[in-house]
Design a protein around this motif. Structure first.
Motif, PDB file in Angstrom:
ATOM      1  N   PHE A  10      34.185  39.940  51.546  1.00  0.00           N
ATOM      2  CA  PHE A  10      35.620  39.804  51.780  1.00  0.00           C
ATOM      3  C   PHE A  10      36.286  39.112  50.599  1.00  0.00           C
ATOM      4  O   PHE A  10      37.342  39.538  50.130  1.00  0.00           O
ATOM      5  CB  PHE A  10      35.868  39.018  53.076  1.00  0.00           C
ATOM      6  CG  PHE A  10      37.317  38.759  53.340  1.00  0.00           C
ATOM      7  CD1 PHE A  10      38.144  39.775  53.795  1.00  0.00           C
ATOM      8  CD2 PHE A  10      37.859  37.502  53.126  1.00  0.00           C
ATOM      9  CE1 PHE A  10      39.483  39.548  54.035  1.00  0.00           C
ATOM     10  CE2 PHE A  10      39.200  37.266  53.353  1.00  0.00           C
ATOM     11  CZ  PHE A  10      40.019  38.282  53.809  1.00  0.00           C
ATOM     12  N   LEU A  11      35.650  38.046  50.090  1.00  0.00           N
ATOM     13  CA  LEU A  11      36.194  37.330  48.946  1.00  0.00           C
ATOM     14  C   LEU A  11      36.241  38.226  47.709  1.00  0.00           C
ATOM     15  O   LEU A  11      37.226  38.225  46.964  1.00  0.00           O
ATOM     16  CB  LEU A  11      35.352  36.089  48.661  1.00  0.00           C
ATOM     17  CG  LEU A  11      35.796  35.211  47.503  1.00  0.00           C
ATOM     18  CD1 LEU A  11      37.178  34.628  47.791  1.00  0.00           C
ATOM     19  CD2 LEU A  11      34.804  34.100  47.269  1.00  0.00           C
ATOM     20  N   CYS A  12      35.192  39.010  47.478  1.00  0.00           N
ATOM     21  CA  CYS A  12      35.174  39.933  46.339  1.00  0.00           C
ATOM     22  C   CYS A  12      36.287  40.968  46.452  1.00  0.00           C
ATOM     23  O   CYS A  12      36.941  41.289  45.455  1.00  0.00           O
ATOM     24  CB  CYS A  12      33.820  40.625  46.244  1.00  0.00           C
ATOM     25  SG  CYS A  12      32.499  39.527  45.714  1.00  0.00           S
ATOM     26  N   LYS A  13      36.509  41.487  47.647  1.00  0.00           N
ATOM     27  CA  LYS A  13      37.579  42.467  47.842  1.00  0.00           C
ATOM     28  C   LYS A  13      38.946  41.854  47.582  1.00  0.00           C
ATOM     29  O   LYS A  13      39.826  42.494  46.993  1.00  0.00           O
ATOM     30  CB  LYS A  13      37.519  43.037  49.254  1.00  0.00           C
ATOM     31  CG  LYS A  13      36.368  43.985  49.471  1.00  0.00           C
ATOM     32  CD  LYS A  13      36.329  44.486  50.904  1.00  0.00           C
ATOM     33  CE  LYS A  13      35.105  45.341  51.143  1.00  0.00           C
ATOM     34  NZ  LYS A  13      35.005  45.780  52.548  1.00  0.00           N
ATOM     35  N   GLU A  14      39.143  40.617  48.018  1.00  0.00           N
ATOM     36  CA  GLU A  14      40.418  39.947  47.790  1.00  0.00           C
ATOM     37  C   GLU A  14      40.648  39.698  46.299  1.00  0.00           C
ATOM     38  O   GLU A  14      41.746  39.892  45.790  1.00  0.00           O
ATOM     39  CB  GLU A  14      40.463  38.616  48.557  1.00  0.00           C
ATOM     40  CG  GLU A  14      40.593  38.786  50.046  1.00  0.00           C
ATOM     41  CD  GLU A  14      41.895  39.459  50.452  1.00  0.00           C
ATOM     42  OE1 GLU A  14      42.952  39.094  49.902  1.00  0.00           O
ATOM     43  OE2 GLU A  14      41.850  40.356  51.310  1.00  0.00           O
ATOM     44  N   TRP A  16      39.312  41.402  43.830  1.00  0.00           N
ATOM     45  CA  TRP A  16      39.512  42.702  43.193  1.00  0.00           C
ATOM     46  C   TRP A  16      40.923  43.219  43.445  1.00  0.00           C
ATOM     47  O   TRP A  16      41.558  43.786  42.558  1.00  0.00           O
ATOM     48  CB  TRP A  16      38.481  43.696  43.703  1.00  0.00           C
ATOM     49  CG  TRP A  16      38.636  45.030  43.056  1.00  0.00           C
ATOM     50  CD1 TRP A  16      39.169  46.144  43.593  1.00  0.00           C
ATOM     51  CD2 TRP A  16      38.279  45.369  41.715  1.00  0.00           C
ATOM     52  NE1 TRP A  16      39.160  47.157  42.685  1.00  0.00           N
ATOM     53  CE2 TRP A  16      38.625  46.718  41.532  1.00  0.00           C
ATOM     54  CE3 TRP A  16      37.707  44.658  40.676  1.00  0.00           C
ATOM     55  CZ2 TRP A  16      38.409  47.364  40.324  1.00  0.00           C
ATOM     56  CZ3 TRP A  16      37.502  45.310  39.482  1.00  0.00           C
ATOM     57  CH2 TRP A  16      37.852  46.648  39.320  1.00  0.00           C
ATOM     58  N   ARG A  17      41.418  43.017  44.665  1.00  0.00           N
ATOM     59  CA  ARG A  17      42.756  43.495  45.001  1.00  0.00           C
ATOM     60  C   ARG A  17      43.806  42.797  44.132  1.00  0.00           C
ATOM     61  O   ARG A  17      44.786  43.409  43.704  1.00  0.00           O
ATOM     62  CB  ARG A  17      43.041  43.231  46.484  1.00  0.00           C
ATOM     63  CG  ARG A  17      44.298  43.897  46.983  1.00  0.00           C
ATOM     64  CD  ARG A  17      44.464  43.742  48.484  1.00  0.00           C
ATOM     65  NE  ARG A  17      43.343  44.374  49.168  1.00  0.00           N
ATOM     66  CZ  ARG A  17      42.707  43.847  50.214  1.00  0.00           C
ATOM     67  NH1 ARG A  17      43.076  42.686  50.688  1.00  0.00           N
ATOM     68  NH2 ARG A  17      41.706  44.481  50.782  1.00  0.00           N
ATOM     69  N   GLU A  18      43.593  41.507  43.851  1.00  0.00           N
ATOM     70  CA  GLU A  18      44.587  40.761  43.096  1.00  0.00           C
ATOM     71  C   GLU A  18      44.447  40.928  41.588  1.00  0.00           C
ATOM     72  O   GLU A  18      45.430  41.058  40.868  1.00  0.00           O
ATOM     73  CB  GLU A  18      44.475  39.273  43.450  1.00  0.00           C
ATOM     74  CG  GLU A  18      45.586  38.442  42.855  1.00  0.00           C
ATOM     75  CD  GLU A  18      45.599  37.030  43.389  1.00  0.00           C
ATOM     76  OE1 GLU A  18      46.253  36.193  42.758  1.00  0.00           O
ATOM     77  OE2 GLU A  18      44.957  36.766  44.419  1.00  0.00           O
ATOM     78  N   TYR A  19      43.212  40.931  41.089  1.00  0.00           N
ATOM     79  CA  TYR A  19      42.996  40.918  39.644  1.00  0.00           C
ATOM     80  C   TYR A  19      42.347  42.185  39.096  1.00  0.00           C
ATOM     81  O   TYR A  19      42.086  42.257  37.902  1.00  0.00           O
ATOM     82  CB  TYR A  19      42.106  39.727  39.258  1.00  0.00           C
ATOM     83  CG  TYR A  19      42.718  38.398  39.576  1.00  0.00           C
ATOM     84  CD1 TYR A  19      43.786  37.922  38.839  1.00  0.00           C
ATOM     85  CD2 TYR A  19      42.224  37.619  40.616  1.00  0.00           C
ATOM     86  CE1 TYR A  19      44.356  36.696  39.126  1.00  0.00           C
ATOM     87  CE2 TYR A  19      42.785  36.392  40.911  1.00  0.00           C
ATOM     88  CZ  TYR A  19      43.852  35.937  40.164  1.00  0.00           C
ATOM     89  OH  TYR A  19      44.399  34.733  40.452  1.00  0.00           O
ATOM     90  N   GLY A  20      42.063  43.163  39.911  1.00  0.00           N
ATOM     91  CA  GLY A  20      41.318  44.348  39.494  1.00  0.00           C
ATOM     92  C   GLY A  20      41.919  45.078  38.322  1.00  0.00           C
ATOM     93  O   GLY A  20      41.277  45.297  37.300  1.00  0.00           O
ATOM     94  N   LYS A  21      43.182  45.470  38.429  1.00  0.00           N
ATOM     95  CA  LYS A  21      43.819  46.228  37.354  1.00  0.00           C
ATOM     96  C   LYS A  21      44.029  45.361  36.119  1.00  0.00           C
ATOM     97  O   LYS A  21      43.987  45.850  34.996  1.00  0.00           O
ATOM     98  CB  LYS A  21      45.144  46.795  37.833  1.00  0.00           C
ATOM     99  CG  LYS A  21      44.987  47.894  38.838  1.00  0.00           C
ATOM    100  CD  LYS A  21      46.305  48.466  39.272  1.00  0.00           C
ATOM    101  CE  LYS A  21      46.102  49.542  40.311  1.00  0.00           C
ATOM    102  NZ  LYS A  21      47.374  50.066  40.812  1.00  0.00           N
ATOM    103  N   LYS A  22      44.225  44.084  36.316  1.00  0.00           N
ATOM    104  CA  LYS A  22      44.420  43.182  35.184  1.00  0.00           C
ATOM    105  C   LYS A  22      43.132  42.994  34.403  1.00  0.00           C
ATOM    106  O   LYS A  22      43.169  42.678  33.224  1.00  0.00           O
ATOM    107  CB  LYS A  22      44.927  41.826  35.666  1.00  0.00           C
ATOM    108  CG  LYS A  22      46.301  41.872  36.281  1.00  0.00           C
ATOM    109  CD  LYS A  22      46.703  40.509  36.792  1.00  0.00           C
ATOM    110  CE  LYS A  22      48.017  40.559  37.537  1.00  0.00           C
ATOM    111  NZ  LYS A  22      48.351  39.267  38.136  1.00  0.00           N
TER     112      LYS A  22
END
Length: 57
Positions: A10-14, A16-22
């Protein structure tokens, strides 16, 4: 132990959702620069490998 993995994923998904594209764009730029430098070094060096250079010297 299963609860740990659920929280971790869950933490990894969160994150990734916030910083993935960056994070992806700068990493792709770095990989592209490495590939470009490798191609330029190969072209400018006259297609000579390091082993051939060492054998010649």
């Amino acid at each position: 132990m299963g609860n740990f993995f659920k929280k971790f994923t869950f933490l990894c998904k969160e994150i990734w959702r916030e910083y993935g594209k960056k994070m992806i764009i700068p990493l792709l730029e770095i990989v592209g620069m490495i590939i470009l430098c490798a191609i330029l070094a190969y072209v400018l060096n006259g297609h000579e490998t390091l082993a051939e250079y060492a054998a010649r010297k």
